[in-house]
Design a protein around this motif. Sequence first.
Motif, PDB file in Angstrom:
ATOM      1  N   VAL A 200       0.861  -1.310  -0.036  1.00 50.48           N
ATOM      2  CA  VAL A 200      -0.015   0.036   0.053  1.00 50.48           C
ATOM      3  C   VAL A 200       0.889   1.378  -0.082  1.00 50.48           C
ATOM      4  CG1 VAL A 200      -1.912   1.241   1.073  1.00 50.48           C
ATOM      5  CG2 VAL A 200      -2.001  -1.064   1.233  1.00 50.48           C
ATOM      6  N   ASN A 201       0.584   2.019  -1.001  1.00 46.32           N
ATOM      7  CA  ASN A 201       1.236   3.328  -0.929  1.00 46.32           C
ATOM      8  C   ASN A 201       0.555   4.292  -0.190  1.00 46.32           C
ATOM      9  OD1 ASN A 201       3.270   2.255  -2.536  1.00 46.32           O
ATOM     10  ND2 ASN A 201       2.382   3.028  -4.322  1.00 46.32           N
ATOM     11  N   VAL A 202       1.303   4.942   0.782  1.00 48.54           N
ATOM     12  CA  VAL A 202       0.341   6.057   1.715  1.00 48.54           C
ATOM     13  C   VAL A 202       0.985   7.516   1.497  1.00 48.54           C
ATOM     14  CG1 VAL A 202       0.278   6.599   3.971  1.00 48.54           C
ATOM     15  CG2 VAL A 202       0.040   4.072   3.624  1.00 48.54           C
ATOM     16  N   ARG A 203       0.069   8.220   1.033  1.00 50.69           N
ATOM     17  CA  ARG A 203       0.612   9.578   0.880  1.00 50.69           C
ATOM     18  C   ARG A 203      -0.132  10.710   1.838  1.00 50.69           C
ATOM     19  NH1 ARG A 203      -0.599  13.791  -3.454  1.00 50.69           N
ATOM     20  NH2 ARG A 203      -2.136  12.301  -4.030  1.00 50.69           N
ATOM     21  N   ALA A 204       0.655  11.379   2.440  1.00 48.88           N
ATOM     22  CA  ALA A 204       0.139  12.305   3.326  1.00 48.88           C
ATOM     23  C   ALA A 204       0.064  13.721   2.662  1.00 48.88           C
ATOM     24  CB  ALA A 204       0.673  12.181   4.564  1.00 48.88           C
TER      25      ALA A 204
ATOM     26  N   PHE B 215      -4.588   6.182   0.025  1.00 53.30           N
ATOM     27  CA  PHE B 215      -4.070   4.680   0.203  1.00 53.30           C
ATOM     28  C   PHE B 215      -4.101   4.273  -1.137  1.00 53.30           C
ATOM     29  CE2 PHE B 215      -5.997   5.919   4.074  1.00 53.30           C
ATOM     30  CZ  PHE B 215      -4.955   5.953   4.787  1.00 53.30           C
ATOM     31  N   GLU B 216      -2.936   3.926  -1.934  1.00 55.86           N
ATOM     32  CA  GLU B 216      -2.954   3.238  -3.389  1.00 55.86           C
ATOM     33  C   GLU B 216      -2.584   2.109  -3.275  1.00 55.86           C
ATOM     34  OE1 GLU B 216      -0.810   4.256  -7.471  1.00 55.86           O
ATOM     35  OE2 GLU B 216      -0.027   5.122  -5.625  1.00 55.86           O
ATOM     36  N   TYR B 217      -3.313   1.088  -4.013  1.00 58.52           N
ATOM     37  CA  TYR B 217      -2.888  -0.117  -3.867  1.00 58.52           C
ATOM     38  C   TYR B 217      -2.358  -0.604  -5.388  1.00 58.52           C
ATOM     39  CZ  TYR B 217      -6.075  -0.548   0.169  1.00 58.52           C
ATOM     40  OH  TYR B 217      -6.651  -0.357   1.540  1.00 58.52           O
ATOM     41  N   PRO B 218      -0.963  -0.235  -5.449  1.00 58.41           N
ATOM     42  CA  PRO B 218      -0.408  -0.317  -6.991  1.00 58.41           C
ATOM     43  C   PRO B 218      -0.563  -1.706  -7.737  1.00 58.41           C
ATOM     44  CG  PRO B 218       1.161  -0.603  -5.200  1.00 58.41           C
ATOM     45  CD  PRO B 218      -0.005  -0.216  -4.561  1.00 58.41           C
ATOM     46  N   ASP B 219      -0.863  -2.839  -7.032  1.00 62.58           N
ATOM     47  CA  ASP B 219      -0.752  -4.001  -7.987  1.00 62.58           C
ATOM     48  C   ASP B 219      -2.119  -4.403  -8.199  1.00 62.58           C
ATOM     49  OD1 ASP B 219       1.820  -4.696  -7.567  1.00 62.58           O
ATOM     50  OD2 ASP B 219       1.677  -5.210  -5.390  1.00 62.58           O
ATOM     51  N   TYR B 220      -3.026  -3.563  -7.555  1.00 60.71           N
ATOM     52  CA  TYR B 220      -4.550  -3.598  -7.959  1.00 60.71           C
ATOM     53  C   TYR B 220      -5.274  -2.384  -8.941  1.00 60.71           C
ATOM     54  CZ  TYR B 220      -4.829  -7.704  -4.659  1.00 60.71           C
ATOM     55  OH  TYR B 220      -4.587  -8.945  -4.034  1.00 60.71           O
ATOM     56  N   GLY B 221      -4.479  -1.181  -8.823  1.00 56.91           N
ATOM     57  CA  GLY B 221      -4.958  -0.149  -9.560  1.00 56.91           C
ATOM     58  C   GLY B 221      -5.861   0.517  -8.771  1.00 56.91           C
TER      59      GLY B 221
ATOM     60  N   PHE C  34       3.896  -0.915   3.689  1.00 58.96           N
ATOM     61  CA  PHE C  34       3.575   0.358   3.227  1.00 58.96           C
ATOM     62  C   PHE C  34       4.858   0.911   2.941  1.00 58.96           C
ATOM     63  CE2 PHE C  34       0.727  -1.239   6.823  1.00 58.96           C
ATOM     64  CZ  PHE C  34      -0.725  -0.679   6.050  1.00 58.96           C
ATOM     65  N   LYS C  35       4.495   1.899   1.706  1.00 51.94           N
ATOM     66  CA  LYS C  35       5.580   2.742   1.430  1.00 51.94           C
ATOM     67  C   LYS C  35       5.057   4.017   1.469  1.00 51.94           C
ATOM     68  CE  LYS C  35       7.435   1.612  -2.832  1.00 51.94           C
ATOM     69  NZ  LYS C  35       7.608   1.474  -4.132  1.00 51.94           N
ATOM     70  N   LEU C  36       5.704   5.108   2.184  1.00 52.49           N
ATOM     71  CA  LEU C  36       5.086   6.092   2.897  1.00 52.49           C
ATOM     72  C   LEU C  36       5.835   7.541   2.290  1.00 52.49           C
ATOM     73  CD1 LEU C  36       5.328   4.120   5.613  1.00 52.49           C
ATOM     74  CD2 LEU C  36       3.382   5.415   5.898  1.00 52.49           C
ATOM     75  N   LYS C  37       5.201   8.563   1.834  1.00 52.46           N
ATOM     76  CA  LYS C  37       5.767   9.769   1.389  1.00 52.46           C
ATOM     77  C   LYS C  37       4.618  10.951   1.815  1.00 52.46           C
ATOM     78  CE  LYS C  37       6.280  10.884  -2.658  1.00 52.46           C
ATOM     79  NZ  LYS C  37       6.785  10.982  -4.083  1.00 52.46           N
ATOM     80  N   ALA C  38       5.222  12.039   1.747  1.00 53.01           N
ATOM     81  CA  ALA C  38       4.276  13.179   1.935  1.00 53.01           C
ATOM     82  C   ALA C  38       4.322  14.099   0.692  1.00 53.01           C
ATOM     83  CB  ALA C  38       4.875  14.025   3.118  1.00 53.01           C
ATOM     84  N   SER C  39       3.091  14.826   0.156  1.00 57.16           N
ATOM     85  CA  SER C  39       2.956  15.795  -0.814  1.00 57.16           C
ATOM     86  C   SER C  39       3.258  17.168  -0.572  1.00 57.16           C
ATOM     87  CB  SER C  39       1.632  15.433  -1.371  1.00 57.16           C
ATOM     88  OG  SER C  39       0.891  15.775  -0.637  1.00 57.16           O
ATOM     89  N   ASP C  40       3.334  17.530   1.005  1.00 67.40           N
ATOM     90  CA  ASP C  40       3.853  18.927   1.257  1.00 67.40           C
ATOM     91  C   ASP C  40       4.784  19.195   2.142  1.00 67.40           C
ATOM     92  OD1 ASP C  40       1.690  18.088   3.182  1.00 67.40           O
ATOM     93  OD2 ASP C  40       0.083  18.798   1.888  1.00 67.40           O
TER      94      ASP C  40
END
Length: 356
Positions: A134-138, A145-151, A168-174
Amino acid sequence: MFKKWRLMSLFAILALVLTGCGGEPFLSTLKPAGEVAEKQYYLMILSTLIMVVVVLVVSFIFIFVILKYRRSRLGNDHMPKQIEGSHKLEILWTVIPIILLLILAVPVVSDTFDLGKTKAMDKKNRDPEKTLVVNVRASLYWWEFEYPDYGIVTSQELVVPTDKRVYFKLKASDIKHSFWVPAVGGKIDTNTENENKFYLTFDDKKSKDAGGYFYGKCAELCGPSHALMDFKVKAVSKDQFQKWVNDMKHYKSKPKTDLAVQGEKLFKEKNCLSCHATQPNDNRAEAARTAPNLATFGERTRVAGVKDFNDQNIKAWLKDPESIKPGNKMTGTYPALNEQEIDALTEYLKGLKSKK
């Protein structure tokens, strides 16, 4: 003097009362509900026991010395035996702290390396049923929450299978935030300049005890609505999770009433689609996803992550987002809405569901 004691008593009572705050179930690290949380809980108990032992020993020595060598007992002229330069004592109070540190350091280092084992998520041809990523973006002040293998892309409510490692792969956008599910594990920073990785597991039995939901929070001060940057984690069985994935992949949500149709039209006319997606298979680039995905808005249990899901709170958010989450990016970005438009948009948003 009396005033000082009265003030200290007030603070003591206040501290006791505050320990009972927090009515949300499973929002405490003292109720571990997964592999990671249990390891962290064990380390907390171990470190606390070590500190208690040290405090008790030091307190005992302190009281013993005061009682044994008190002036009223030995007289003003008595001089206790001097032990300055005692090699035995110096070795003793050097070796004991080292042993205590080793007792604490060994499991801490071991668990730290174990929790950092995330190579499984970096495999190119990984099987999502075995290795869920799950790619987590704050963002200010919401979670994606993005599930890249399921689109699949969702927001605010994370859905995970129980009794299985979720990577989990985590990053922030701001700016810097911090991902934390107190009962399950964490916390770990989300940065703008790099990605952090870790895994969590969600215990099936504890999940059922918690009603299927855990609570997550931002654990890094990030602005005026930092305390309101919450999210929910819906923990379901593996079969239920696969059913949810299938529902999201075949997502088709159409307005069912005339008022909802009017709301859908307004949603497009007011240019809401420039920020919000209403489909879970959001193919836009990450930089273009500037607001929460609303595909499953009608299934959520909270509005804006903090308010109970009902018509009143949805309308309050649409009317004045600033009154609910100060400093949010939605404030002032769309024209003022009249009561009829708010009613129509509320009806439309409630109908955004993956479930048929």
